[in-house]
Scaffold this active site. Sequence first.
Site, PDB file in Angstrom:
ATOM      1  N   GLU A 268       0.838  -1.205   0.000  1.00  0.00           N
ATOM      2  CA  GLU A 268       0.000   0.000   0.000  1.00  0.00           C
ATOM      3  C   GLU A 268       0.868   1.248   0.000  1.00  0.00           C
ATOM      4  OE1 GLU A 268      -3.607   1.950   2.721  1.00  0.00           O
ATOM      5  OE2 GLU A 268      -2.261   0.445   3.575  1.00  0.00           O
ATOM      6  N   LYS A 324      -9.871   1.971  -3.253  1.00  0.00           N
ATOM      7  CA  LYS A 324     -10.369   1.493  -1.970  1.00  0.00           C
ATOM      8  C   LYS A 324     -11.786   1.989  -1.721  1.00  0.00           C
ATOM      9  CE  LYS A 324      -8.965   1.041   2.879  1.00  0.00           C
ATOM     10  NZ  LYS A 324      -7.960   1.416   3.905  1.00  0.00           N
ATOM     11  N   CYS A 376      -5.670  -2.902   2.797  1.00  0.00           N
ATOM     12  CA  CYS A 376      -5.461  -2.723   4.237  1.00  0.00           C
ATOM     13  C   CYS A 376      -6.679  -3.166   5.048  1.00  0.00           C
ATOM     14  CB  CYS A 376      -5.071  -1.275   4.521  1.00  0.00           C
ATOM     15  SG  CYS A 376      -4.467  -0.999   6.208  1.00  0.00           S
TER      16      CYS A 376
END
Length: 509
Positions: A268, A324, A376
Site C-alpha cells: 500500500e 479502496k 489494508c
Amino acid sequence: MSESPHPTAFRGTSSLSNALGHLLALIAGVLITLSFAPFEQWWLGPVGAGLLYGALRMPSGGFLRAWWYGVGLFGSGASWVYVSIHDYGYTGMPLAVLLTMLFVATMALFPMLWMGLWQRFCSRQLDVLSFAAVFVISELFRTWAFTGFPWLLLGNSAVGSPLANWVPILGVYGVSLIIALSGALLWNLALRRRWLTLVPLVVLWGAGLLLPTSWTHPGGEPARVALLQGNLPQLIKWSAEGQRRAANTYAAMTRAVQDDADLIVWPETALPMLRDQAEPFLERIQATLPPKTGLITGIVERDADNRFYNSVIPIDDPSAQYRKEHLVPFGEYVPLERWLRGIIGFLDLPMSSMQSGDSQQEPLFVSGLRIGVAICYEIVYPELVRQRALSSTVLLTVSNDTWFGHSIGPLQHLQMAQIRALENGRFLLRATSNGVTAIISPQGEIIARAPQFEEATVTGDIRLQLGMTPWMRFGLLPIWILVGLLLAPSLMLGIGERLAARRGMKASS
C-alpha cells in the site's frame, strides 16, 4: 425468636455479586483476546464466551456487565490504537491515552446493547441458544454500524483449531456462533452438571474434524509471485527524502527478483507520491521488466476533479485500477471534517482526505490471474472480500501496517487475512510495508512469510482457484436463518413471561 437479617446485609451480598459479575465479564473479554494472534490460544475462545454467559446469568446489571466485557475485549485486543494515535498521529501521551480510552469505552457499547437486551427479554429456559444468537448479532451489528469495526470477531480464533473446516461453510460469523454456543454449553456442563450438553459439543467440534478441507480446485499453471516489503520509516515517508528512499528501495528489490517472477507486488502506497507524479519512474521500471512479468503497486491517485483515492494499479495498464471502497474514519477521511479538522494532530495525517471507490469494481487482470483486491483495513470485512472473491481467482491485500508499530495489531491483521483465504478457498497474497508480508493458501495456512521490521521479499508459487465455497455461494443467509431459529423461541418465551408477570402484578394490586 430469631432475628431477621438486616437489609444492608442483602445489599452487601448484592453488591458483591454485582462486582463479581463485572469482574468475570472483564476477564472474559481478555481471555477472548488471548484466543487470537499472536497468542493463538484458540481454546480460550469458548472459555471466555462461557464466562461471559455465566456473568450475564447473574441477576441484574446486564447492560453494565456486558459493557465491562467490551472493555476487557477492546482494551486488551485493540490496544494498538494507542500506538497509532501517539507514535504516528503526532498526539501527546495524555491526549492519546484519553482518546484510546474513549475508543474502548465506545466500542464496548456494542456488546452492552445486545447482551443487555438479551438478559432482559430472553427466557432463561433456552438461554444457551439465544446467547449464541445474540452474540453473533452483536458482531454483525458492529461490522455494519457507523462504517463498522469487525476486528476481534470471535470466529477469527478458528485458525489452526478443530473448527477451521467450518469457516468455508459458515464464514467467520458462523464459527463465532459455534464458539459462543460451546461456551454456554461448557458453563452448564461445568457448573450445573448438565451432562447432556456434551452431545452438541462433541457433534460440533467432532464434525469440524470430519468436514472437507477444500471446496475449490486449482486451475492453470503455477505462477511465481514476489511480494516486496520495503520496511521504510513511516515518520519520514511523505517527505522528499522518504520519496527518494522508497523509489530506490523498491527499484532495487524489483531488479533482484524480476527475472524469476510472474507477478511482483509492492505494498500500500509503496511510493509516497501521486500516480501522475510517479508515472515517469513507473515507466522506467516497466521498461526493465521481462515480458512475462507483471507488477502491481499501491499508490495514491488524483482524478480530474482533484479527488484522491487509495488505489492499487498494474503499472503496465494506465486504465486499470482498484480504488479502496471502505475507508478508515479519522485515518483516510475525517467525519464532520468541517468542525474537527485541525483540532488534533491525529486528524491531520497525510492523505486523510480520500474518496471512496465504487462498490462494483472489476478484478485486476495480471499475469493470467483475476485478482480481487482489498486494501489494508478492507480485508477484515468478510462480505466485502466475499464479493471480490466471486469474480476472482486470487485474492490480494496490500497494507501499510507501520501504523501499528510493535503492537499485536499486525499479527491480528494477518490472522484475519488467513480467515478470508479460508472462507473463500483462494490463495491470498499479503504485501505490507513492514510486516507481516505473506502468501496464504486456500486452507488459510501461511506458505511463506517475511519477518517483521526488515526489508524482505517473499516468493512462492500459487495457482488460480476455481469453484466456490458454501460461504461464497450463500454469504450471510445461513447465519441469519440459524440466528433466527436459535433466538426466536427464547425471545417469545421471555416476552410471554414478562406479560404474565405484569398480569400477575395487576391482579395482586
